[in-house]
Each structure stands twice: as structure tokens, then as C-alpha cells.
Design a protein around this motif. Structure first.
Motif, PDB file in Angstrom:
ATOM      1  N   THR A  24       0.922  -1.209   3.132  1.00  0.00           N
ATOM      2  CA  THR A  24       0.284  -0.492   2.030  1.00  0.00           C
ATOM      3  C   THR A  24      -0.926  -1.277   1.549  1.00  0.00           C
ATOM      4  OG1 THR A  24       2.443   0.365   1.346  1.00  0.00           O
ATOM      5  CG2 THR A  24       0.645   0.497  -0.266  1.00  0.00           C
ATOM      6  N   PRO A  25      -2.123  -0.643   1.531  1.00  0.00           N
ATOM      7  CA  PRO A  25      -3.336  -1.402   1.205  1.00  0.00           C
ATOM      8  C   PRO A  25      -3.632  -1.454  -0.296  1.00  0.00           C
ATOM      9  CG  PRO A  25      -3.930   0.805   1.921  1.00  0.00           C
ATOM     10  CD  PRO A  25      -2.431   0.721   1.994  1.00  0.00           C
ATOM     11  N   TYR A  26      -4.280  -2.537  -0.693  1.00  0.00           N
ATOM     12  CA  TYR A  26      -4.825  -2.679  -2.045  1.00  0.00           C
ATOM     13  C   TYR A  26      -6.152  -3.415  -1.922  1.00  0.00           C
ATOM     14  CZ  TYR A  26      -5.773  -4.506  -6.686  1.00  0.00           C
ATOM     15  OH  TYR A  26      -6.398  -4.828  -7.871  1.00  0.00           O
ATOM     16  N   LYS A  27      -7.192  -2.872  -2.532  1.00  0.00           N
ATOM     17  CA  LYS A  27      -8.514  -3.474  -2.432  1.00  0.00           C
ATOM     18  C   LYS A  27      -8.882  -4.155  -3.741  1.00  0.00           C
ATOM     19  CE  LYS A  27     -13.388  -2.365  -1.513  1.00  0.00           C
ATOM     20  NZ  LYS A  27     -14.345  -1.275  -1.218  1.00  0.00           N
ATOM     21  N   GLY A  28      -9.116  -5.463  -3.683  1.00  0.00           N
ATOM     22  CA  GLY A  28      -9.598  -6.209  -4.829  1.00  0.00           C
ATOM     23  C   GLY A  28     -11.095  -6.407  -4.737  1.00  0.00           C
ATOM     24  N   LYS A  29     -11.632  -7.245  -5.599  1.00  0.00           N
ATOM     25  CA  LYS A  29     -13.074  -7.492  -5.580  1.00  0.00           C
ATOM     26  C   LYS A  29     -13.509  -8.138  -4.270  1.00  0.00           C
ATOM     27  CE  LYS A  29     -13.188  -8.097 -10.585  1.00  0.00           C
ATOM     28  NZ  LYS A  29     -13.185  -9.101 -11.675  1.00  0.00           N
ATOM     29  N   VAL A  30     -12.678  -9.051  -3.770  1.00  0.00           N
ATOM     30  CA  VAL A  30     -13.037  -9.794  -2.550  1.00  0.00           C
ATOM     31  C   VAL A  30     -12.012  -9.606  -1.445  1.00  0.00           C
ATOM     32  CG1 VAL A  30     -13.462 -12.104  -1.613  1.00  0.00           C
ATOM     33  CG2 VAL A  30     -14.362 -11.497  -3.875  1.00  0.00           C
ATOM     34  N   ARG A  31     -10.735  -9.504  -1.794  1.00  0.00           N
ATOM     35  CA  ARG A  31      -9.687  -9.445  -0.769  1.00  0.00           C
ATOM     36  C   ARG A  31      -9.158  -8.032  -0.560  1.00  0.00           C
ATOM     37  NH1 ARG A  31      -9.793 -13.972  -3.177  1.00  0.00           N
ATOM     38  NH2 ARG A  31      -9.707 -15.909  -1.976  1.00  0.00           N
ATOM     39  N   ASP A  32      -8.881  -7.722   0.695  1.00  0.00           N
ATOM     40  CA  ASP A  32      -8.147  -6.513   1.062  1.00  0.00           C
ATOM     41  C   ASP A  32      -6.724  -6.964   1.379  1.00  0.00           C
ATOM     42  OD1 ASP A  32     -10.515  -5.185   0.817  1.00  0.00           O
ATOM     43  OD2 ASP A  32     -10.839  -4.900   2.963  1.00  0.00           O
ATOM     44  N   THR A  33      -5.773  -6.450   0.612  1.00  0.00           N
ATOM     45  CA  THR A  33      -4.387  -6.888   0.742  1.00  0.00           C
ATOM     46  C   THR A  33      -3.530  -5.759   1.296  1.00  0.00           C
ATOM     47  OG1 THR A  33      -4.630  -8.404  -1.126  1.00  0.00           O
ATOM     48  CG2 THR A  33      -2.385  -7.793  -0.508  1.00  0.00           C
ATOM     49  N   TYR A  34      -2.665  -6.109   2.247  1.00  0.00           N
ATOM     50  CA  TYR A  34      -1.731  -5.155   2.838  1.00  0.00           C
ATOM     51  C   TYR A  34      -0.317  -5.679   2.618  1.00  0.00           C
ATOM     52  CZ  TYR A  34      -5.957  -3.512   5.187  1.00  0.00           C
ATOM     53  OH  TYR A  34      -7.222  -3.044   5.447  1.00  0.00           O
ATOM     54  N   ARG A  35       0.534  -4.810   2.097  1.00  0.00           N
ATOM     55  CA  ARG A  35       1.913  -5.232   1.828  1.00  0.00           C
ATOM     56  C   ARG A  35       2.893  -4.486   2.707  1.00  0.00           C
ATOM     57  NH1 ARG A  35       5.001  -6.690  -3.770  1.00  0.00           N
ATOM     58  NH2 ARG A  35       7.072  -7.001  -2.845  1.00  0.00           N
ATOM     59  N   LYS A  36       3.791  -5.253   3.300  1.00  0.00           N
ATOM     60  CA  LYS A  36       4.894  -4.676   4.068  1.00  0.00           C
ATOM     61  C   LYS A  36       6.149  -5.462   3.702  1.00  0.00           C
ATOM     62  CE  LYS A  36       4.065  -3.122   8.149  1.00  0.00           C
ATOM     63  NZ  LYS A  36       3.734  -3.012   9.608  1.00  0.00           N
ATOM     64  N   GLY A  37       7.018  -4.822   2.935  1.00  0.00           N
ATOM     65  CA  GLY A  37       8.223  -5.508   2.484  1.00  0.00           C
ATOM     66  C   GLY A  37       7.894  -6.667   1.565  1.00  0.00           C
ATOM     67  N   ASP A  38       8.391  -7.850   1.913  1.00  0.00           N
ATOM     68  CA  ASP A  38       8.172  -9.045   1.096  1.00  0.00           C
ATOM     69  C   ASP A  38       7.003  -9.883   1.596  1.00  0.00           C
ATOM     70  OD1 ASP A  38      10.332  -8.403  -0.523  1.00  0.00           O
ATOM     71  OD2 ASP A  38      11.751  -9.474   0.775  1.00  0.00           O
ATOM     72  N   THR A  39       6.180  -9.276   2.442  1.00  0.00           N
ATOM     73  CA  THR A  39       5.062 -10.011   3.029  1.00  0.00           C
ATOM     74  C   THR A  39       3.731  -9.363   2.668  1.00  0.00           C
ATOM     75  OG1 THR A  39       6.436 -10.701   4.903  1.00  0.00           O
ATOM     76  CG2 THR A  39       4.059 -10.855   5.193  1.00  0.00           C
ATOM     77  N   LEU A  40       2.760 -10.203   2.332  1.00  0.00           N
ATOM     78  CA  LEU A  40       1.394  -9.753   2.093  1.00  0.00           C
ATOM     79  C   LEU A  40       0.497 -10.303   3.180  1.00  0.00           C
ATOM     80  CD1 LEU A  40       0.971 -10.527  -1.734  1.00  0.00           C
ATOM     81  CD2 LEU A  40       1.695  -8.376  -0.693  1.00  0.00           C
TER      82      LEU A  40
END
Length: 318
Positions: A24-40
């Protein structure tokens, strides 16, 4: 510094990623974060933000930030655990998913930057920290101070907040806040100590923390030119005595350029950033990395997104 690679990378900077299979994606100012379970999976892009606006991209910025954060996380893991699990690519950190606190902990050793501007306007009292009268720009505090801020969502503004308000709003329990502030002071002390051995002053920085169960972790990034201010140590006293600006190896360079050259401090139309300014800031970021780590950074121009995909696939993340 030879800037050939920096110029060559101007047309290949990583503005954003598109890797939906990571989670699951989340876009911050600088980082693009993807979450799957307990891992980013955190991908540090080359986006440059200032005054809560994304302005442009800077060649190799994401690589410098991610590599430098990894360096500092490793150096400070004896002070407080961090969220890092793996660094499969120069721009990528695989991390433990933590429950983040909605507070950024800013530790300052000197009166400068936004705090100096607040001090001049008389709005520096929002943090609930006492200040002496008649302080000068770039004055050193007797001991580092904490000036927390709320952690705003992307596109919104961080706001100063006092310790009393953090506790009254339930942003952290008294016990957790005590642990957070102790950890922040310890990390800053370690950062300042190491920076001095590299001919630099770690002026101020921000930390973010999270929890897993009852365990506290430092998360996001640490002691990078984006989240911290670095001055050249052997020029500090003479420049301070003359009232001159310090020699900086951090993002404050672009903030000052925006204020002085474009009269922009977050309001109105976002100005275009010329390529020579982008390369100049990249030069300072690379210089900060090399001075702090004591190692040179081999810069290879090319398609960052394709390289990231290749490395993530090789490690089984894709």
C-alpha cells in the motif's frame, strides 16, 4: 568537486516511484513508502521540499540521504534501536513498521534558521522554552534545547508545540515523552561528537520516533542534510564575530536562496529552480556525505527507477 555526473543526472532524477506490488503506497514530501504487513519499503526520491512545498528535484539527493541515514542509524543503534531491516538499494530502506508519534522532535544547539526568524518576530515562545534577551544570530545555547513540532500530513504545515501541549493532547504519555527526549538528546550528543571529528558542527536536527509494543524506535531518517543543519567548524568563530552567514552543507542553502533571490518563504507561487542552483545544492549534499562518512561517493548517472526495480527484484521484494 567534479560536477559532470551531477549535470548528467539532471534529466534522470527520481521524482516519484510506481511500484504497487510492493504494498500500500503513501507519498510524503521526499519519500515514497509502501507497506505490506509489518514491513515498510521506503524509497527516498530526489524531490526537494522547502517551506512545506515540493520545489524540484536534486541530482542524487535520494541516494545521499538514504546512504547517510543508514550510516547514522548504524552508528547510533547502541543509543536507541532504529527501524532499519535492510538497505537493498542506494535509495531504498526496508524498515520495521512502527506506530509513529505525531510529533517531530527538533533538537537545537544554536539560535539560527527558522528559530532565529521566530526570535526576531517574538514568536519563539510557542515551545515553552525560556530564552535570554539580546541573543545574536547563530549564538550557541548553553545546552541543546528541544523545540518540537506537530507532524503534518503532506501538503499541510508543521506547527510548533510545547511539551505541556504534547502531554495535554495525549500525543505521548509522560513516560514515553521522557524516553523520547532522553533518546533525542543522546542521539544529538553522539551526532555532534562525530561531526566535530569530521570538521563539522551538527547545529540542529529533527528526529521521529515510533513504537512496537512497548519498544521505542527512531524512524524516518537521521542527521541528513535534509533534516539537519551542518556548518564548517573552523569557520564558525570568525564568521560569528563578523556577523556573517555560516558556511553550510545542508538544505538551508536553498531556503536562503529562495528568501533572498526570489522573496519566497512558502507563500505565493512556487518559483522555478534553475539548474545551476540544483547542481550547487547537490554538490553540498555530496560534500556533506563525504565529510561525515570519510568515504567518497561514486556517482553513476542513469535511470534510478529501473535500478531500484532491478535491486528489489534481486532481493525478492518484487
Amino acid at each position: 568537486m567534479n560536477t559532470t555526473a551531477l549535470h548528467a543526472q539532471l534529466t534522470h532524477t527520481l521524482r516519484q516511484t510506481d511500484l504497487p506490488s510492493l504494498g500500500t503506497p503513501y507519498k510524503g514530501k521526499v519519500r515514497d513508502t509502501y507497506r505490506k504487513g509489518d514491513t515498510l519499503i521506503l524509497v527516498t526520491s530526489d524531490r526537494l521540499s522547502a517551506f512545506d512545498h515540493v520545489l524540484t528535484t536534486i541530482p542524487f539527493k535520494g541516494e545521499v540521504l538514504n546512504r547517510l541515514a543508514a550510516f547514522w542509524f548504524d552508528r547510533t543503534k547502541h543509543i536507541v534501536p532504529n527501524h532499519v531491516l535492510d538497505v537493498p538499494d542506494a535509495n531504498v530502506t526496508v524498515a520495521r513498521a512502527c506506530q509513529p508519534y505525531s510529533v517531530e522532535v527538533v533538537v537545537r544547539g544554536y539560535l539560527t534558521g527558522s528559530l532565529w526568524r521566530d526570535y526576531q518576530k517574538g514568536t519563539h515562545t510557542a515551545y515553552g522554552v525560556p530564552f535570554a534577551e539580546g541573543l545574536r544570530k547563530d549564538s550557541a545555547f548553553e545546552a541543546p534545547i528541544l523545540t518540537p513540532s506537530t507532524k503534518a500530513e503532506y501538503g499541510q504545515h508543521d506547527e510548533p508545540i510545547s511539551e505541556a501541549e504534547i502531554l495535554s493532547r495525549g500525543l505521548a504519555t509522560p513516560r514515553d515523552w521522557a524516553r523520547i527526549t532522553e533518546a533525542a538528546r543522546g542521539l544529538f550528543q553522539e551526532g555532534q561528537k562525530w561531526a566535530r571529528t569530521r570538521g563539522l558542527i551538527l547545529v540542529d536536527t529533527k528526529y521521529e520516533f515510533g513504537k512496537v509494543g512497548d519498544d521505542l524506535y527512531v524512524i524516518d531518517e537521521m542527521h541528513t542534510p535534509d533534516s539537519s543543519r551542518y556548518w564548517v567548524a573552523d569557520e564558525y568563530e570568525s564568521r560569528f564575530a563578523k556577523g556573517e552567514d555560516q558556511k553550510m552543507l545542508d538544505k538551508e542553502n536553498i531556503r536562503q536562496w529562495l528568501i533572498r533571490e526570489r522573496n519566497f518563504s512558502g507563500h505565493g507561487a512556487v518559483p522555478a529552480i534553475p539548474d545551476d542552483v540544483r547542481v550547487d545544492l547537490a554538490t553540498k549534499y555530496v560534500a556533506a556525505y563525504e565529510r561525515i562518512t570519510g568515504t567518497s561517493l561514486a556517482l553513476t548517472p542513469g535511470d534510478v527507477h529501473s535500478r531500484i526495480e532491478e535491486h528489489l527484484r534481486a532481493k525478492g521484494y518484487l
